[in-house]
Design an enzyme around this catalytic site. Sequence first.
Site, short mmCIF file in Angstrom:
data_model
loop_
_atom_site.label_atom_id
_atom_site.label_comp_id
_atom_site.label_asym_id
_atom_site.label_seq_id
_atom_site.Cartn_x
_atom_site.Cartn_y
_atom_site.Cartn_z
N ARG A 197 4.55 6.78 13.77
CA ARG A 197 4.63 7.37 12.42
C ARG A 197 4.12 8.80 12.39
NH1 ARG A 197 0.85 4.86 8.08
NH2 ARG A 197 -0.31 6.81 8.07
N HIS A 243 0.83 -1.21 0.00
CA HIS A 243 0.00 0.00 0.00
C HIS A 243 0.86 1.26 0.00
CE1 HIS A 243 1.03 -0.47 4.24
NE2 HIS A 243 0.80 0.83 4.37
N ASP A 269 0.50 5.06 1.67
CA ASP A 269 -0.30 5.54 2.80
C ASP A 269 -1.32 6.59 2.38
OD1 ASP A 269 0.97 3.93 4.66
OD2 ASP A 269 2.48 5.44 5.15
N HIS A 324 4.62 0.17 0.25
CA HIS A 324 5.36 -0.62 1.24
C HIS A 324 4.49 -1.72 1.82
CE1 HIS A 324 3.65 2.92 3.27
NE2 HIS A 324 3.46 2.12 4.31
O1 LIG Z 1 5.10 -1.02 10.61
C1 LIG Z 1 5.68 -0.89 9.54
O2 LIG Z 1 6.78 -1.35 9.31
C2 LIG Z 1 5.05 -0.11 8.45
C3 LIG Z 1 3.63 0.15 8.75
C4 LIG Z 1 2.99 1.04 7.74
O3 LIG Z 1 2.41 0.60 6.80
C5 LIG Z 1 3.13 2.48 7.93
O4 LIG Z 1 3.71 2.93 8.92
O5 LIG Z 1 2.66 3.21 7.07
FE LIG Z 2 1.79 2.21 5.56
#
Ligand SMILES: O=C(O)CCC(=O)C(=O)O
Ligand SMILES: [Fe+2]
Length: 284
Positions: free
Chosen positions: A275, A104, A106, A260
């Site tokens: 994040r 995906h 984000d 990712h």
């Molecule tokens: O936890 C992760 O490594 C990535 C998770 C994710 O998709 C994000 O933080 O956007």
């Molecule tokens: Fe993500």
Amino acid sequence: MSNRVAADRMRIEPLSPVIGGLVDGIDLARPLDAASRARLGDALIEHKVLFFENQIITPQQQRNFAASFGKLHIHPIYPQVEDVPEILILDTHVDNPPDNDTWHTDVTFIETPPLGAVLYARQLPQNGGDTLWVNNEAAFSALSPTYRAFLERLTATHDFEKSFPRERYATTPSAEKKWLAARARNRPVKHPVIRTHPVSGAKGLFVNEGFTTRINELSPAESRAVLDLLFAHIAKPDFQIRYRWKPNAVAMWDNRATQHYAVADYLPHRRVMHRATILGDRPF
Ligand SMILES: O=C(O)CCC(=O)C(=O)O
Ligand SMILES: [Fe+2]
């Protein structure tokens, strides 16, 4: 130390010819000077995902670093750090299994999807829990010219509900209230299937399995076939990097040119990530 000296101390080592750079010689806890910010902005466009290791940062410092690149998004569903709503928490364990084990990009369910994100490893399982990123521009370039020309004429629908389904995110009355408000504020949106990077001008695929529900100009069966082909294509190892997290590492990605996948192989162990999400512009 002058800004120029701080920026010159930074070293960026490419991790593959296609995607990924390891940045050394910068402390993300400190305010970012203009020269370092400019260098990181350029490196982000070149390498698509940057890694910074051994960073000890508070949620406020993470927010401030991310905010030097643009306005921050506040996520409609994920929980937030108290008093720092711009930092969302991905705390996964047996009772909250991971939900990012899908390719995906984000927050493509809004009109102006994020320019990028800054993800910080707060707690890691003993092993596992790697994250992979794909260079959407490399994936697009690898298609035949005829297919690229066909894709350039198309738009796709992106829908919040595809990755945040009611069954999972509206399980208590308060969660349901939050989910209904989130859905009301995030109706499906339309984006081009091929996106032009607003800074570099490069073209990249801009559909993702997480949020893209259909290609608008095709019949449902045609749309399914094209999306299946593209989702399989982007998952080729040729376009990707797999990062094995270290405690206190930070990843920053260009969300306009990547997707990712967070590998969900570590349960019953716990993994906690923070994040910050930087808003971007309307794709064209
Ligand atoms: O936890 C992760 O490594 C990535 C998770 C994710 O998709 C994000 O933080 O956007
Ligand atoms: Fe993500």
